[in-house]
Design a protein around this motif. Structure first.
Motif, PDB file in Angstrom:
ATOM      1  N   THR A 151       0.806  -1.400  -0.029  1.00 59.93           N
ATOM      2  CA  THR A 151      -0.022   0.004   0.007  1.00 59.93           C
ATOM      3  C   THR A 151       0.983   1.321  -0.067  1.00 59.93           C
ATOM      4  O   THR A 151       0.514   2.220  -0.462  1.00 59.93           O
ATOM      5  CB  THR A 151      -0.712  -0.033   1.290  1.00 59.93           C
ATOM      6  OG1 THR A 151      -0.045   0.066   2.389  1.00 59.93           O
ATOM      7  CG2 THR A 151      -1.686  -1.201   1.253  1.00 59.93           C
ATOM      8  N   LYS A 152       2.063   1.213   0.549  1.00 61.74           N
ATOM      9  CA  LYS A 152       3.067   2.285   0.551  1.00 61.74           C
ATOM     10  C   LYS A 152       3.980   2.381  -0.652  1.00 61.74           C
ATOM     11  O   LYS A 152       4.141   3.454  -1.332  1.00 61.74           O
ATOM     12  CB  LYS A 152       3.819   2.280   1.619  1.00 61.74           C
ATOM     13  CG  LYS A 152       2.984   1.935   2.960  1.00 61.74           C
ATOM     14  CD  LYS A 152       2.460   3.038   3.358  1.00 61.74           C
ATOM     15  CE  LYS A 152       1.634   2.782   4.853  1.00 61.74           C
ATOM     16  NZ  LYS A 152       0.939   4.087   5.284  1.00 61.74           N
ATOM     17  N   GLU A 153       4.322   0.873  -1.367  1.00 58.65           N
ATOM     18  CA  GLU A 153       5.588   0.999  -2.272  1.00 58.65           C
ATOM     19  C   GLU A 153       4.731   0.730  -3.703  1.00 58.65           C
ATOM     20  O   GLU A 153       5.424   1.384  -4.739  1.00 58.65           O
ATOM     21  CB  GLU A 153       6.352  -0.271  -1.843  1.00 58.65           C
ATOM     22  CG  GLU A 153       6.984  -0.262  -0.374  1.00 58.65           C
ATOM     23  CD  GLU A 153       7.595  -1.427  -0.286  1.00 58.65           C
ATOM     24  OE1 GLU A 153       7.525  -2.294  -0.902  1.00 58.65           O
ATOM     25  OE2 GLU A 153       8.228  -1.481   0.858  1.00 58.65           O
ATOM     26  N   ASN A 154       3.818   0.196  -3.738  1.00 61.10           N
ATOM     27  CA  ASN A 154       3.145  -0.110  -4.933  1.00 61.10           C
ATOM     28  C   ASN A 154       1.472  -0.018  -4.939  1.00 61.10           C
ATOM     29  O   ASN A 154       1.161  -1.061  -4.856  1.00 61.10           O
ATOM     30  CB  ASN A 154       3.521  -1.284  -5.544  1.00 61.10           C
ATOM     31  CG  ASN A 154       3.201  -1.601  -7.017  1.00 61.10           C
ATOM     32  OD1 ASN A 154       2.439  -0.756  -7.387  1.00 61.10           O
ATOM     33  ND2 ASN A 154       3.888  -2.127  -7.807  1.00 61.10           N
ATOM     34  N   PRO A 155       0.860   0.899  -4.617  1.00 61.44           N
ATOM     35  CA  PRO A 155      -0.465   1.105  -4.389  1.00 61.44           C
ATOM     36  C   PRO A 155      -1.317   0.445  -5.316  1.00 61.44           C
ATOM     37  O   PRO A 155      -2.500  -0.255  -5.176  1.00 61.44           O
ATOM     38  CB  PRO A 155      -0.885   2.574  -4.313  1.00 61.44           C
ATOM     39  CG  PRO A 155       0.429   3.177  -4.153  1.00 61.44           C
ATOM     40  CD  PRO A 155       1.433   2.238  -4.568  1.00 61.44           C
ATOM     41  N   LYS A 156      -1.105   0.433  -6.718  1.00 59.23           N
ATOM     42  CA  LYS A 156      -1.580  -0.161  -7.530  1.00 59.23           C
ATOM     43  C   LYS A 156      -1.722  -1.663  -7.679  1.00 59.23           C
ATOM     44  O   LYS A 156      -2.765  -2.327  -7.840  1.00 59.23           O
ATOM     45  CB  LYS A 156      -1.030   0.296  -9.260  1.00 59.23           C
ATOM     46  CG  LYS A 156      -2.005  -0.223 -10.436  1.00 59.23           C
ATOM     47  CD  LYS A 156      -1.287   0.330 -11.521  1.00 59.23           C
ATOM     48  CE  LYS A 156      -2.117  -0.098 -12.802  1.00 59.23           C
ATOM     49  NZ  LYS A 156      -1.385   0.173 -14.202  1.00 59.23           N
ATOM     50  N   LEU A 157      -0.468  -2.224  -7.507  1.00 59.41           N
ATOM     51  CA  LEU A 157      -0.373  -3.700  -7.089  1.00 59.41           C
ATOM     52  C   LEU A 157      -1.222  -4.163  -5.981  1.00 59.41           C
ATOM     53  O   LEU A 157      -1.629  -5.009  -5.908  1.00 59.41           O
ATOM     54  CB  LEU A 157       1.154  -3.757  -7.351  1.00 59.41           C
ATOM     55  CG  LEU A 157       1.344  -5.533  -6.936  1.00 59.41           C
ATOM     56  CD1 LEU A 157       0.683  -6.389  -8.235  1.00 59.41           C
ATOM     57  CD2 LEU A 157       2.661  -5.935  -7.047  1.00 59.41           C
ATOM     58  N   ALA A 158      -1.127  -3.419  -4.849  1.00 62.22           N
ATOM     59  CA  ALA A 158      -1.801  -3.680  -3.544  1.00 62.22           C
ATOM     60  C   ALA A 158      -3.415  -3.608  -3.886  1.00 62.22           C
ATOM     61  O   ALA A 158      -3.927  -4.288  -3.242  1.00 62.22           O
ATOM     62  CB  ALA A 158      -1.467  -2.578  -2.547  1.00 62.22           C
ATOM     63  N   GLU A 159      -3.721  -2.730  -4.701  1.00 64.92           N
ATOM     64  CA  GLU A 159      -5.139  -2.765  -4.882  1.00 64.92           C
ATOM     65  C   GLU A 159      -5.673  -4.029  -5.822  1.00 64.92           C
ATOM     66  O   GLU A 159      -6.606  -4.463  -5.390  1.00 64.92           O
ATOM     67  CB  GLU A 159      -5.796  -1.515  -5.631  1.00 64.92           C
ATOM     68  CG  GLU A 159      -7.004  -1.233  -6.030  1.00 64.92           C
ATOM     69  CD  GLU A 159      -7.348  -0.064  -6.774  1.00 64.92           C
ATOM     70  OE1 GLU A 159      -8.735   0.197  -7.085  1.00 64.92           O
ATOM     71  OE2 GLU A 159      -6.657   1.071  -6.939  1.00 64.92           O
ATOM     72  N   LEU A 160      -4.770  -4.154  -6.895  1.00 65.42           N
ATOM     73  CA  LEU A 160      -5.175  -5.519  -7.500  1.00 65.42           C
ATOM     74  C   LEU A 160      -5.141  -6.740  -6.468  1.00 65.42           C
ATOM     75  O   LEU A 160      -5.876  -7.743  -6.491  1.00 65.42           O
ATOM     76  CB  LEU A 160      -4.261  -5.841  -8.643  1.00 65.42           C
ATOM     77  CG  LEU A 160      -4.422  -5.037  -9.828  1.00 65.42           C
ATOM     78  CD1 LEU A 160      -3.100  -5.099 -10.769  1.00 65.42           C
ATOM     79  CD2 LEU A 160      -5.871  -4.883 -10.703  1.00 65.42           C
ATOM     80  N   LEU A 161      -4.066  -6.837  -5.896  1.00 63.71           N
ATOM     81  CA  LEU A 161      -3.875  -7.718  -4.689  1.00 63.71           C
ATOM     82  C   LEU A 161      -5.177  -8.014  -3.816  1.00 63.71           C
ATOM     83  O   LEU A 161      -5.707  -9.091  -3.645  1.00 63.71           O
ATOM     84  CB  LEU A 161      -2.577  -7.675  -3.918  1.00 63.71           C
ATOM     85  CG  LEU A 161      -2.351  -8.783  -3.048  1.00 63.71           C
ATOM     86  CD1 LEU A 161      -2.426 -10.146  -3.791  1.00 63.71           C
ATOM     87  CD2 LEU A 161      -0.969  -8.386  -2.145  1.00 63.71           C
ATOM     88  N   VAL A 162      -5.568  -6.961  -3.215  1.00 70.43           N
ATOM     89  CA  VAL A 162      -6.733  -6.983  -2.231  1.00 70.43           C
ATOM     90  C   VAL A 162      -8.098  -7.449  -2.725  1.00 70.43           C
ATOM     91  O   VAL A 162      -8.796  -8.038  -2.266  1.00 70.43           O
ATOM     92  CB  VAL A 162      -6.857  -5.603  -1.284  1.00 70.43           C
ATOM     93  CG1 VAL A 162      -7.430  -4.600  -2.310  1.00 70.43           C
ATOM     94  CG2 VAL A 162      -7.489  -6.159  -0.012  1.00 70.43           C
ATOM     95  N   LYS A 163      -8.159  -6.977  -3.939  1.00 70.17           N
ATOM     96  CA  LYS A 163      -9.349  -7.282  -5.192  1.00 70.17           C
ATOM     97  C   LYS A 163      -9.385  -8.797  -5.265  1.00 70.17           C
ATOM     98  O   LYS A 163     -10.351  -9.512  -5.271  1.00 70.17           O
ATOM     99  CB  LYS A 163      -9.701  -6.539  -6.120  1.00 70.17           C
ATOM    100  CG  LYS A 163      -9.966  -5.085  -5.782  1.00 70.17           C
ATOM    101  CD  LYS A 163     -10.132  -4.185  -7.209  1.00 70.17           C
ATOM    102  CE  LYS A 163     -10.535  -2.750  -6.648  1.00 70.17           C
ATOM    103  NZ  LYS A 163     -10.671  -2.151  -7.912  1.00 70.17           N
ATOM    104  N   GLN A 164      -8.207  -9.431  -5.433  1.00 67.94           N
ATOM    105  CA  GLN A 164      -7.915 -10.544  -5.822  1.00 67.94           C
ATOM    106  C   GLN A 164      -8.369 -11.461  -4.507  1.00 67.94           C
ATOM    107  O   GLN A 164      -8.921 -12.644  -4.624  1.00 67.94           O
ATOM    108  CB  GLN A 164      -6.668 -10.922  -6.359  1.00 67.94           C
ATOM    109  CG  GLN A 164      -6.342 -12.453  -6.868  1.00 67.94           C
ATOM    110  CD  GLN A 164      -7.496 -12.659  -8.124  1.00 67.94           C
ATOM    111  OE1 GLN A 164      -7.543 -12.197  -8.899  1.00 67.94           O
ATOM    112  NE2 GLN A 164      -8.150 -13.878  -7.983  1.00 67.94           N
ATOM    113  N   LEU A 165      -7.749 -10.940  -3.479  1.00 62.13           N
ATOM    114  CA  LEU A 165      -7.968 -11.706  -2.044  1.00 62.13           C
ATOM    115  C   LEU A 165      -9.369 -11.891  -1.894  1.00 62.13           C
ATOM    116  O   LEU A 165     -10.064 -13.072  -1.233  1.00 62.13           O
ATOM    117  CB  LEU A 165      -7.328 -11.268  -0.885  1.00 62.13           C
ATOM    118  CG  LEU A 165      -5.621 -11.227  -1.177  1.00 62.13           C
ATOM    119  CD1 LEU A 165      -4.994 -10.404  -0.045  1.00 62.13           C
ATOM    120  CD2 LEU A 165      -5.347 -12.730  -0.886  1.00 62.13           C
TER     121      LEU A 165
END
Length: 680
Positions: free
Chosen positions: A634-648
């Protein structure tokens, strides 16, 4: 053929006539056992001689009489409105004939009997004349005098059988009897099909008489010679009712309604009632071969009975029942709730209804067999059961006995019972889901079987078995999953598995819905492991998470961030200590109802509306590597974090069984992979 007209015998203790009720005590119980009189006439003995032809010459002038009690109107009611099927007139006249034979037996056994020709065969003869449109029914029973003809056939709804029962009661006290008729209108059903009816009757020590009427309001009585002891009825059939002068038609009606009458019924020289009423026999005396033959007869099927329940009770109701549980699997037609139950209702061996819906509950419609009870309240035509507390009591008694019997099979023959439950368990589950009475639901629930976390793969147990082993106070846990492997790997099961808490596994689609509807069993609450996780207040205590976990402030920050990214999907985000090997799960208020909704209705709704109804809550594991990595992303790569949380989240929805088509995973998964691979 009979000494009095009758419609039906309701109960030797209770006689229901329209809205009135007249109590009549039982006849001596010893008489119930008498089927072969002292003069050594077997009920199975019958002559092959046909009905005596009409050679009874007049012996005097005929006298004309008028029916009493507004008879013309009553005759119209009987002939046009009382019965739904014309064929029942044969049942009524045969039942009258059976009564006449029983009365002759009783009279012969009484003291100072002076009856004539006591060695004659006691039987009912029926002859058809298709050419002349004539049907003749003759018995060798008690017969009637002139006064009895006037008294019994000249007054509708005056039952000589009821009067006979009263006389026996006054003389002998209480007990059982084989008399069927009570109302005194069954004879008049003949006018449904006949333009003219003639009755030839002679009682012992009395001359013979001919009674005749066209049902128009008057009748004639004339002395005649050459009348045999007993009664003969000659019906001159209406043109539109000529089928009742056909032998095959009459044979089928006898088979349908009167096959189990105690005396021989001889149709055109051949015995027509050949099947024994097994339900009245001693269960120990009936071999399995007879049960198999009888089951095929009453069910109209070609399979064999899996279980046989031969049941007899005198209190709280008089019941004689023979119930069969089919060996074959149910067909699509049997699965339908519109299908009638397979129970035939008899009263004193006379068929009342071939398919009876309120003797057993709808969910037991797969049970086939016969119920014979003298306590059942019927309407005047003997075709409809009156809505009364007695019917409810009869259903309660029979249902309880069926459940008890199946429990016995569960204990004595567990392998056979498991096969039965595999084939017919869906009916038991239906009984729980559709019933509104908690006690009745719990009775049916005694028959349920489930796999358990404490038992080997494939081995099943009942709710009672679970209770004997449970460590958790007053709680039965269950978990729905497509297979045992998925159940044991479920994130919802992790904490209970660690505590060695027993959990029932629900593999069938509607098992968890059944347990949710049941709610409790013997005082034990039935709780799904998902709901237990959602309601677990202790699991939200994050004071002792340890060094390998996100800090409390980090958890709060991550939870708020996730909630923002899943806006419109997850209604809330909580951290839980219930998870160990899984990063997160989704919980809803009632998981069983939610999954049922997804299966049956969700395809009609948009995604936003679907999530608004489900209101899923995301439970995250702050000690899991993925969740800790997510916080950093969420700090380093917000775009990837968003994809990850939606996938989870979507993974958790699939794991919870709340996604109609799991192929929706592919789009978000591909987006996530694409983002991850950008650095390589």
């Amino acid at each position: 053929m009979f000494s009095i007209p009758r419609l039906t015998r309701i109960s030797s203790r209770r006689i229901f006539l329209l809205k009135g009720r007249v109590p009549v005590k039982n006849i001596p119980s010893a008489l119930q056992q008498i089927h072969v009189p002292a003069y050594n006439i077997s009920p199975r003995t019958f002559s092959t001689e046909t009905v005596k032809k009409q050679d009874e010459p007049p012996a005097g002038e005929a006298t004309k009489h008028e029916f009493q009690a507004e008879t013309k109107m009553l005759l119209d009611i009987v002939a046009k409105s009382l019965y739904s099927e014309k064929e029942v007139f044969i049942r009524e006249l045969i039942s009258n004939a059976s009564d006449a034979l029983e009365k002759f037996r009783y009279a012969h056994l009484s003291e100072n009997s002076s009856l004539e020709e006591t060695d004659r065969p006691l039987e009912i003869k029926i002859e058809t004349d298709k050419q002349g449109r004539i049907l003749t029914i003759q018995d060798s029973g008690i017969g009637m005098t002139k006064d009895e003809l006037i008294s019994n056939l000249g007054v509708i709804a005056r039952s000589g059988s009821k009067q006979f029962l009263q006389q026996l009661k006054d003389k002998e006290g209480s007990g059982d009897n084989n008399i069927i008729g009570q109302f005194g209108v069954g004879f008049y059903s003949a006018f449904m099909v006949a333009d003219k009816v003639e009755v030839y009757s002679r009682a012992s020590g009395s001359p013979g008489y001919k009674w005749s009427s066209d049902g128009s309001g008057t009748y004639e009585i004339q002395p005649v010679e050459g009348v045999n002891l007993g009664t003969k009825i000659v019906l001159y059939l209406k043109t539109e009712c000529r089928e009742f002068s056909d032998e095959e038609t009459v044979k089928n009606v006898i088979k349908k309604y009167s096959n189990f009458i105690g005396s021989p019924i001889v149709l055109n020289g051949e015995k027509a009632n050949t099947v024994e009423p097994l339900w009245l026999q001693n269960p120990k005396d009936v071999p399995i071969e007879k049960h198999q033959e009888f089951y095929r007869y009453i069910s109209g099927s070609y399979d064999l009975p899996r279980f046989v329940l031969h049941y007899k009770a005198d209190v709280p109701l008089s019941i004689r029942a023979l119930l069969y549980f089919p060996e074959g699997k149910p067909g699509l037609f049997e699965m339908s709730r519109e299908t009638e139950t397979g129970l035939a209702l008899y009263t004193r061996k006379v068929l009342i209804k071939s398919k009876t819906n309120n003797i057993l509950p709808k969910w037991l419609r797969f049970v086939k067999g016969v119920v014979d009870s003298e306590d059942i309240p019927l309407n005047l035509s003997r075709e409809l059961l009156q809505n009364s507390a007695l019917i409810r009591k009869l259903q309660t008694v029979l249902t309880g006995r069926v459940i008890k019997y199946l429990q016995e099979q569960q204990s004595k023959k567990p392998e056979e019972y498991e096969k039965f439950f595999s084939d017919y368990g869906i009916f038991i589950k239906e009984g729980i889901i559709t019933n509104h009475d908690q006690l009745e639901k719990e009775e049916a629930a005694k028959l349920l079987l489930f796999e358990s976390s404490q038992l080997a793969d494939g081995k099943k147990c009942s709710l009672n078995d679970y209770i004997t082993r449970t460590k958790e106070e007053k709680t039965i846990f269950y978990l729905a999953a497509p297979s045992r492997a998925l159940a044991e790997a479920s994130p919802y099961y992790e904490s209970l598995k660690k505590k060695q808490q027993e959990v029932l596994f629900c593999f069938e689609p509607y098992d968890e819905l059944v347990l949710m509807q049941l709610q409790q069993f013997r005082g034990y609450k039935l709780i799904s492991v998902e709901k237990d996780m959602r309601d677990d207040k202790e699991a939200s205590d994050l004071t002792n998470l340890g060094e390998d976990s996100l800090k409390r402030s980090e958890i709060n920050e991550l939870s708020d961030w996730i909630k923002g990214k899943l806006s419109g999907k997850a209604t809330n985000v909580n951290a839980t200590t219930r998870l160990e090997n899984h990063p997160c799960v989704v919980t809803v208020e009632e998981m069983a109802a939610a999954r049922h909704f997804i299966r049956t209705q969700s395809h009609q709704l948009s995604d936003d509306r679907r999530y608004a109804i489900l209101q899923p809550r995301l439970e995250i594991n702050p000690r899991h590597t993925i969740i800790k990595k997510l916080y950093k992303l969420t700090k380093e790569n917000p775009k990837l974090a968003e994809l990850l949380v939606k996938q989870l989240f979507i993974n958790s929805m699939v794991g919870a069984g709340l996604v109609e088509d799991p192929r929706v995973l592919l789009v978000s998964m591909n987006d996530l992979l694409e983002q991850v691979l950008e650095k390589h």
